[in-house]
Design an enzyme around this catalytic site. Structure first.
Site, short mmCIF file in Angstrom:
data_model
loop_
_atom_site.label_atom_id
_atom_site.label_comp_id
_atom_site.label_asym_id
_atom_site.label_seq_id
_atom_site.Cartn_x
_atom_site.Cartn_y
_atom_site.Cartn_z
N LYS A 117 70.52 83.93 49.98
CA LYS A 117 72.15 84.51 50.71
C LYS A 117 72.94 83.70 49.97
O LYS A 117 73.89 83.61 49.29
CB LYS A 117 71.63 83.91 52.15
CG LYS A 117 71.29 84.90 53.17
CD LYS A 117 71.25 84.32 54.33
CE LYS A 117 69.84 82.65 55.06
NZ LYS A 117 68.82 83.02 54.33
N ILE A 118 72.39 81.98 49.98
CA ILE A 118 74.07 81.21 48.98
C ILE A 118 73.67 81.68 46.91
O ILE A 118 74.94 82.05 46.57
CB ILE A 118 73.68 79.14 49.24
CG1 ILE A 118 73.71 79.21 50.25
CG2 ILE A 118 74.62 78.49 47.85
CD1 ILE A 118 73.48 77.88 50.92
N CYS A 140 73.93 71.37 45.44
CA CYS A 140 73.83 71.55 46.66
C CYS A 140 73.21 72.38 47.68
O CYS A 140 73.95 72.96 48.39
CB CYS A 140 75.42 72.65 46.83
SG CYS A 140 77.37 72.28 45.63
N ARG A 180 68.92 70.91 48.43
CA ARG A 180 68.44 69.90 49.06
C ARG A 180 68.01 68.40 48.11
O ARG A 180 68.68 69.19 47.49
CB ARG A 180 67.40 69.51 49.83
CG ARG A 180 67.86 70.87 50.84
CD ARG A 180 67.76 69.91 51.87
NE ARG A 180 68.67 70.03 53.54
CZ ARG A 180 69.57 71.26 53.58
NH1 ARG A 180 70.80 71.01 53.04
NH2 ARG A 180 69.57 71.33 55.04
N HIS A 222 77.53 65.69 51.35
CA HIS A 222 77.13 66.96 52.13
C HIS A 222 78.29 67.37 52.56
O HIS A 222 77.72 67.87 53.70
CB HIS A 222 75.87 66.14 52.79
CG HIS A 222 74.58 67.32 52.98
ND1 HIS A 222 73.40 66.88 53.19
CD2 HIS A 222 75.08 68.33 53.62
CE1 HIS A 222 72.80 68.48 53.43
NE2 HIS A 222 73.40 69.05 53.93
N ASP A 258 63.85 82.81 40.26
CA ASP A 258 63.62 83.16 41.24
C ASP A 258 62.05 83.98 42.00
O ASP A 258 61.82 85.19 41.86
CB ASP A 258 65.02 83.72 42.80
CG ASP A 258 64.23 83.55 44.57
OD1 ASP A 258 63.07 83.95 44.45
OD2 ASP A 258 65.23 83.77 44.67
N GLU A 274 70.31 60.39 52.40
CA GLU A 274 71.45 60.07 52.64
C GLU A 274 71.25 59.03 53.93
O GLU A 274 70.58 59.54 54.73
CB GLU A 274 71.39 61.40 52.51
CG GLU A 274 71.91 62.66 51.73
CD GLU A 274 72.26 64.06 51.95
OE1 GLU A 274 72.30 64.57 53.55
OE2 GLU A 274 71.90 64.94 50.83
N1 LIG Z 1 74.69 71.21 50.92
C1 LIG Z 1 74.83 71.95 51.58
O1 LIG Z 1 75.89 71.61 52.62
C2 LIG Z 1 74.25 72.66 52.23
C3 LIG Z 1 74.59 74.13 53.17
C4 LIG Z 1 73.51 75.33 53.47
C5 LIG Z 1 72.36 75.47 52.81
N2 LIG Z 1 72.10 74.38 52.07
C6 LIG Z 1 70.69 74.75 51.21
O2 LIG Z 1 71.19 75.62 50.70
C7 LIG Z 1 69.78 75.79 50.21
C8 LIG Z 1 70.04 77.96 50.21
O3 LIG Z 1 69.87 77.92 51.20
P1 LIG Z 1 70.13 79.81 51.48
O4 LIG Z 1 70.91 79.97 52.54
O5 LIG Z 1 70.78 80.17 50.37
O6 LIG Z 1 68.36 80.14 51.63
P2 LIG Z 1 67.58 81.28 51.63
O7 LIG Z 1 66.84 81.39 52.30
O8 LIG Z 1 68.51 82.64 51.75
O9 LIG Z 1 67.12 81.28 49.84
C9 LIG Z 1 66.25 80.22 49.19
C10 LIG Z 1 66.18 80.80 48.12
O10 LIG Z 1 65.34 80.32 46.88
C11 LIG Z 1 63.90 80.78 46.60
N3 LIG Z 1 63.32 80.13 46.68
C12 LIG Z 1 62.18 79.46 47.03
N4 LIG Z 1 61.72 78.95 46.88
C13 LIG Z 1 61.58 78.78 45.06
C14 LIG Z 1 60.92 78.32 44.27
N5 LIG Z 1 60.34 77.12 44.02
N6 LIG Z 1 61.41 78.89 43.28
C15 LIG Z 1 63.28 79.35 42.32
N7 LIG Z 1 63.51 79.82 43.68
C16 LIG Z 1 63.05 79.45 44.89
C17 LIG Z 1 63.91 81.92 47.95
O11 LIG Z 1 63.31 83.10 47.36
C18 LIG Z 1 65.31 82.07 47.87
O12 LIG Z 1 65.73 83.36 47.56
C19 LIG Z 1 68.41 75.69 51.43
O13 LIG Z 1 68.03 74.46 51.08
C20 LIG Z 1 69.59 74.68 51.87
O14 LIG Z 1 68.86 73.96 52.87
C21 LIG Z 1 72.47 73.91 51.93
O1 LIG Z 2 74.68 69.95 58.80
C1 LIG Z 2 75.98 70.04 57.58
O2 LIG Z 2 76.88 69.58 58.01
C2 LIG Z 2 74.08 69.90 56.19
C3 LIG Z 2 74.38 71.74 56.57
C4 LIG Z 2 73.26 72.19 55.80
O3 LIG Z 2 72.89 71.39 54.53
C5 LIG Z 2 72.61 72.94 56.01
O4 LIG Z 2 71.13 72.88 55.77
O5 LIG Z 2 72.60 74.02 56.88
#
Ligand SMILES: NC(=O)c1ccc[n+]([C@@H]2O[C@H](COP(=O)([O-])OP(=O)(O)OC[C@H]3O[C@@H](n4cnc5c(N)ncnc54)[C@H](O)[C@@H]3O)[C@@H](O)[C@H]2O)c1
Ligand SMILES: O=C(O)CC[C@@H](O)C(=O)O
Length: 526
Positions: free
Chosen positions: A149-150, A228, A230, A278, A169, A259
């Site tokens: 998604k991101i 951004c 994990r 974060h 991916d 963290e």
């Molecule tokens: N920094 C923040 O505050 C913040 C906010 C939201 C999400 N996140 C993190 O961002 C990351 C992505 O979130 P998302 O919503 O896009 O998730 P998502 O599940 O929509 O996408 C993750 C993608 O990673 C791929 N993937 C899985 N294992 C893999 C590997 N070994 N190599 C390559 N690709 C691989 C999956 O196929 C998937 O397409 C997550 O770790 C989530 O926790 C962080």
């Molecule tokens: O709670 C937060 O601000 C971090 C959220 C983010 O890491 C997530 O995985 O959605």
């Protein structure tokens, strides 16, 4: 009234929703010990990334029904421990997608133009324009690791800025990557060809230290990396060494191995490193989205409704679950029935989906059948969350088969349980939209609705036997609500199904089995 504990800062919009159905206590900044101490009072726990919900906390949560993570990542929750205890874990899979994607893009641009350091320089009274000659992202190659998604949103925005896109991916199709204008490549190619690398993957055993010294050695000297997603996906020490030695041009991190980020050498590096605490999800919009999304699910679960984004129950949307609900009810009833007929330890359950059911999603039906099967042993401890895991731990082999042929009903379900005391089968179907009918017991055709107290006999089809059972039940003051006999041939074997107004008193089953012609008798409570 139910009680909900909110242990991280959550937008008021979420608190308002929870308050419709529960008493809400907001207690942030608790230590693990403090959380474990107060959790027994609560039916639900709502968190962000600040609280770590360990096995100990889950074990202590004797009333807990649901843990809601206002965000995407549930890596701060011991989901396995929750599943084992039948606690639903929900998240908000999309509420902060845009916020996180925009943070990654902001980090990329800020890193390219040294914005944090330039800002600090001006604020400290300087007017230094020479130290901050940056790089353009236009026509540069961006390698996106994780096109979910991101990652997809980052791709769309980066494309609009004129960047060339590579993606790694292993779980997405070339068509999807093409749609987003990305060339799907192997990780090594991405590392070697990218000017910018941005990580959007979950932290798993495969992705931990995916970016280590070896990976960094493959990057271009002008490469800049953004994380951004994990903490722990980048080996921070390897990154520090590479940056210090000028092997790559920069890094922007929002997430860390530990963290809050402690005494890290990364903090000593200057304009080539940007560190944020974060903040990926920290926009007003995202916080409102995730709070509402998760609070609504907590409210629904506390009201006995399904959660739409549970990470540990069959991953189906509410529409599909709503459509399957009558069949899940059928599966649970038949599972309960066949479990009681089989008695003892069940070793194998065959679940045969017939007619229109054969074309449906089977996972919730199988889970419901297992929930029914285990309900005698585990009572309210078994639910849709933990039924599969409990069955696996008990060594129950589940075999699923499908037969699309339509028989008397549009869809029907056949269960066969094999156990330490023998084998039994039941078939059932829905009459109209939701009325359950038992249509077959051990291959004898019947047509009876399930009722709370039932008696099943296997007997010889001969005159007088039904009367004798009736009199015997009468002598124990048990009233028969309905009775039906199913047989394959006249004067062969037959089954009798009785619905009773009262539970059978102790000892009567032995009397029934002594009646001449009765081969077996079973009481069932549904
Ligand atoms: N920094 C923040 O505050 C913040 C906010 C939201 C999400 N996140 C993190 O961002 C990351 C992505 O979130 P998302 O919503 O896009 O998730 P998502 O599940 O929509 O996408 C993750 C993608 O990673 C791929 N993937 C899985 N294992 C893999 C590997 N070994 N190599 C390559 N690709 C691989 C999956 O196929 C998937 O397409 C997550 O770790 C989530 O926790 C962080
Ligand atoms: O709670 C937060 O601000 C971090 C959220 C983010 O890491 C997530 O995985 O959605």
């Amino acid at each position: 009234m139910a009680k909900v504990l909110v242990s991280d800062p959550i937008d008021q919009a979420g608190i308002d929703i929870l308050s419709q159905v529960a008493t809400v206590d907001i207690k942030t900044g608790l230590s693990s010990e403090e959380l474990a101490q107060i959790i027994p009072e609560y039916d639900a726990l709502m968190i962000r990334s600040g609280s770590r919900v360990t096995q100990e906390i889950i074990e202590a949560g004797t009333q807990l029904k649901i843990i809601g993570r206002a965000g995407v990542g549930v890596d701060n929750v011991d989901v396995n421990a929750a599943t084992r205890k039948g606690i639903v874990v929900v998240n908000s899979p999309e509420g902060n997608t845009i916020a996180a994607a925009e943070h990654a893009l902001a980090m990329m641009l800020a890193l390219s133009r040294y914005i944090p350091d330039a800002n600090a320089s001006v604020k400290s009274g300087n007017w230094d324009r020479k130290s901050f000659i940056g790089a353009e992202v236009y026509k540069k190659t961006l390698g996106i690791v994780g096109l979910g998604k991101i990652g997809s949103h980052v791709a769309t925005a980066a494309k609009a800025m004129g960047m060339k896109l590579l993606a790694y991916d292993p779980f997405i199709s070339t068509e999807r990557a093409d749609q987003l204008g990305c060339r799907l490549v192997e990780m090594d190619v991405l590392l070697q060809e990218s000017d910018y690398i941005t990580l959007h993957i979950p932290k798993t055993s495969e992705t931990t230290h995916l970016i280590n010294a070896d990976a960094i050695a493959k990057m271009k000297p002008n490469a800049r990396i953004i994380n951004c997603s994990r903490g722990g996906i980048i080996d921070e020490m390897a990154l520090y060494n590479a940056l210090k030695e000028g092997k790559i041009a920069g890094a922007a991190l929002d997430v860390y191995e530990t963290e809050p980020l402690g005494d890290s050498p990364l903090k000593s590096l200057e304009k080539q490193v940007i560190l944020t605490p974060h903040l990926g999800a920290s926009t007003t919009e995202a916080q409102v989205n995730v709070a509402i999304d998760v609070a609504e699910q907590i409210r629904d679960v506390l009201l006995g409704l399904p959660a739409r984004s549970a990470v540990n129950i069959p991953g189906l949307g509410p529409d599909v679950l709503e459509e399957l609900r009558p069949y899940m009810q059928l599966a649970e009833t038949l599972g309960n029935l066949v479990g009681q007929l089989a008695g003892g330890r069940v070793e194998q359950l065959v679940v045969k989906l017939q007619g229109e059911l054969a074309t449906n999603k089977s996972q919730p039906i199988v889970v419901a059948a297992l929930k029914g099967l285990l309900s005698q042993a585990l009572r309210e401890r078994v639910n849709y969350v933990n039924a599969s895991i409990e069955a696996k731990e008990r060594g129950i082999r589940v075999i699923e088969t499908r037969d699309a042929a339509v028989r008397d009903y549009a869809g029907s379900l056949h269960l066969e349980a094999k156990g330490s005391l023998g084998e039994h089968s039941v078939t059932g179907a829905l009459l109209g939209d939701s009325e359950i009918r038992i249509t077959d017991i051990d291959e004898f055709p019947v047509n009876v609705p399930p009722s709370q107290n039932m008696l099943f006999t296997l007997h010889r089809d001969m005159p007088g036997i039904i009367g004798k059972i009736g009199s015997l039940l009468g002598s124990f003051n048990v009233n028969i609500a309905s009775m039906q006999v199913g047989r394959k041939i006249v004067r062969g074997d037959a089954v009798m199904v009785l619905s009773l107004d009262d539970p059978l008193p102790d000892g009567i089953l032995d009397e029934i089995t002594k009646v001449s012609g009765i081969r077996d008798a079973y009481t069932v409570t549904l």
